[in-house]
Design a protein around this motif. Structure first.
Motif, PDB file in Angstrom:
ATOM      1  N   GLY A  29       0.795  -1.211   0.000  1.00 43.30           N
ATOM      2  CA  GLY A  29       0.000   0.000   0.000  1.00 43.30           C
ATOM      3  C   GLY A  29       0.831   1.267   0.000  1.00 43.30           C
ATOM      4  N   ARG A  30       2.082   1.171   0.408  1.00 43.38           N
ATOM      5  CA  ARG A  30       2.953   2.343   0.420  1.00 43.38           C
ATOM      6  C   ARG A  30       3.616   2.556  -0.931  1.00 43.38           C
ATOM      7  NH1 ARG A  30       4.032   4.556   5.126  1.00 43.38           N
ATOM      8  NH2 ARG A  30       6.033   5.303   4.414  1.00 43.38           N
ATOM      9  N   GLY A  31       3.383   1.664  -1.868  1.00 37.57           N
ATOM     10  CA  GLY A  31       3.918   1.817  -3.222  1.00 37.57           C
ATOM     11  C   GLY A  31       2.897   2.490  -4.108  1.00 37.57           C
ATOM     12  N   ARG A  32       2.865   2.108  -5.359  1.00 40.80           N
ATOM     13  CA  ARG A  32       1.966   2.738  -6.332  1.00 40.80           C
ATOM     14  C   ARG A  32       0.503   2.357  -6.133  1.00 40.80           C
ATOM     15  NH1 ARG A  32       5.340   2.541 -11.978  1.00 40.80           N
ATOM     16  NH2 ARG A  32       7.102   3.752 -11.196  1.00 40.80           N
ATOM     17  N   VAL A  33       0.239   1.379  -5.282  1.00 40.13           N
ATOM     18  CA  VAL A  33      -1.147   0.980  -5.040  1.00 40.13           C
ATOM     19  C   VAL A  33      -1.937   2.155  -4.463  1.00 40.13           C
ATOM     20  CG1 VAL A  33      -2.640  -0.564  -3.703  1.00 40.13           C
ATOM     21  CG2 VAL A  33      -0.532  -1.433  -4.736  1.00 40.13           C
ATOM     22  N   ILE A  34      -1.355   2.887  -3.528  1.00 43.22           N
ATOM     23  CA  ILE A  34      -2.047   4.010  -2.891  1.00 43.22           C
ATOM     24  C   ILE A  34      -1.327   5.336  -3.165  1.00 43.22           C
ATOM     25  CG2 ILE A  34      -2.702   5.046  -0.681  1.00 43.22           C
ATOM     26  CD1 ILE A  34      -3.273   2.234   0.320  1.00 43.22           C
ATOM     27  N   LEU A  35      -0.010   5.357  -3.005  1.00 41.76           N
ATOM     28  CA  LEU A  35       0.744   6.601  -3.184  1.00 41.76           C
ATOM     29  C   LEU A  35       1.108   6.811  -4.648  1.00 41.76           C
ATOM     30  CD1 LEU A  35       3.286   6.396  -0.213  1.00 41.76           C
ATOM     31  CD2 LEU A  35       1.123   7.625  -0.294  1.00 41.76           C
ATOM     32  N   GLU A  36       1.095   8.038  -5.076  1.00 39.29           N
ATOM     33  CA  GLU A  36       1.591   8.345  -6.408  1.00 39.29           C
ATOM     34  C   GLU A  36       3.107   8.224  -6.398  1.00 39.29           C
ATOM     35  OE1 GLU A  36       0.152  11.985  -8.030  1.00 39.29           O
ATOM     36  OE2 GLU A  36      -1.920  11.533  -7.500  1.00 39.29           O
ATOM     37  N   ASN A  37       3.686   7.972  -7.558  1.00 42.86           N
ATOM     38  CA  ASN A  37       5.123   7.733  -7.650  1.00 42.86           C
ATOM     39  C   ASN A  37       5.935   8.896  -7.076  1.00 42.86           C
ATOM     40  OD1 ASN A  37       7.225   5.906  -8.490  1.00 42.86           O
ATOM     41  ND2 ASN A  37       7.747   7.439 -10.025  1.00 42.86           N
ATOM     42  N   ASP A  38       5.551  10.145  -7.341  1.00 47.48           N
ATOM     43  CA  ASP A  38       6.292  11.297  -6.815  1.00 47.48           C
ATOM     44  C   ASP A  38       6.307  11.300  -5.290  1.00 47.48           C
ATOM     45  OD1 ASP A  38       6.813  12.151  -9.361  1.00 47.48           O
ATOM     46  OD2 ASP A  38       5.294  13.732  -9.363  1.00 47.48           O
ATOM     47  N   HIS A  39       5.172  11.009  -4.675  1.00 47.11           N
ATOM     48  CA  HIS A  39       5.074  10.978  -3.208  1.00 47.11           C
ATOM     49  C   HIS A  39       5.945   9.853  -2.655  1.00 47.11           C
ATOM     50  CE1 HIS A  39       2.210  11.104   0.504  1.00 47.11           C
ATOM     51  NE2 HIS A  39       3.465  11.114   0.840  1.00 47.11           N
ATOM     52  N   LYS A  40       5.863   8.684  -3.259  1.00 45.65           N
ATOM     53  CA  LYS A  40       6.661   7.533  -2.828  1.00 45.65           C
ATOM     54  C   LYS A  40       8.149   7.852  -2.921  1.00 45.65           C
ATOM     55  CE  LYS A  40       7.503   4.436  -5.701  1.00 45.65           C
ATOM     56  NZ  LYS A  40       7.890   3.418  -6.608  1.00 45.65           N
ATOM     57  N   MET A  41       8.569   8.473  -4.024  1.00 43.73           N
ATOM     58  CA  MET A  41       9.991   8.785  -4.213  1.00 43.73           C
ATOM     59  C   MET A  41      10.461   9.878  -3.257  1.00 43.73           C
ATOM     60  SD  MET A  41      11.010   6.517  -6.182  1.00 43.73           S
ATOM     61  CE  MET A  41      12.695   7.093  -6.274  1.00 43.73           C
ATOM     62  N   ARG A  42       9.619  10.853  -2.942  1.00 39.73           N
ATOM     63  CA  ARG A  42       9.994  11.874  -1.944  1.00 39.73           C
ATOM     64  C   ARG A  42      10.252  11.222  -0.588  1.00 39.73           C
ATOM     65  NH1 ARG A  42       5.966  14.935  -4.255  1.00 39.73           N
ATOM     66  NH2 ARG A  42       4.530  14.501  -2.556  1.00 39.73           N
ATOM     67  N   ASN A  43       9.369  10.299  -0.198  1.00 44.45           N
ATOM     68  CA  ASN A  43       9.552   9.587   1.077  1.00 44.45           C
ATOM     69  C   ASN A  43      10.854   8.797   1.075  1.00 44.45           C
ATOM     70  OD1 ASN A  43       7.115  10.540   2.008  1.00 44.45           O
ATOM     71  ND2 ASN A  43       6.015   8.630   1.663  1.00 44.45           N
ATOM     72  N   LEU A  44      11.102   8.064   0.007  1.00 49.24           N
ATOM     73  CA  LEU A  44      12.315   7.249  -0.089  1.00 49.24           C
ATOM     74  C   LEU A  44      13.563   8.128  -0.072  1.00 49.24           C
ATOM     75  CD1 LEU A  44      13.733   4.545  -0.475  1.00 49.24           C
ATOM     76  CD2 LEU A  44      13.372   4.817  -2.943  1.00 49.24           C
TER      77      LEU A  44
END
Length: 87
Positions: A29-44
């Motif tokens: 759920g923390r990947g592209r399933v729920i988060l958009e790629n930009d949001h996921k990459m900012r977190n990472l």
């Protein structure tokens, strides 16, 4: 906010120890399933820079995690787990 808390907490626990490798296990759920790629990459990117900038970082997505809470194994979702190998 949770990612920032995780980074700050890890830095306190590591207390300036040299981190050599990091393994990250995220709920799907923390990947592209729920988060958009930009949001996921900012977190990472935040975590990588905060905890172990420039160090090897590997991980994968899981679909739920099992861990104890108050001594009882529970199923968790939407979690992030980091394993830091250090001196």
């Amino acid at each position: 906010e949770g990612i920032i808390n995780m980074g700050e907490s890890l830095n306190k626990r590591l207390h300036k120890k040299q981190v050599h490798y990091v393994f990250q296990f995220d709920c799907g759920g923390r990947g592209r399933v729920i988060l958009e790629n930009d949001h996921k990459m900012r977190n990472l990117n935040y975590l990588q820079n905060e905890v172990a900038a420039g160090k090897p970082w590997a991980g994968f997505y899981t679909y739920g995690e099992i861990a104890p809470v108050a001594g009882i194994n529970c199923f968790h979702s939407y979690t992030a787990v980091l394993l830091c190998l250090h001196d």
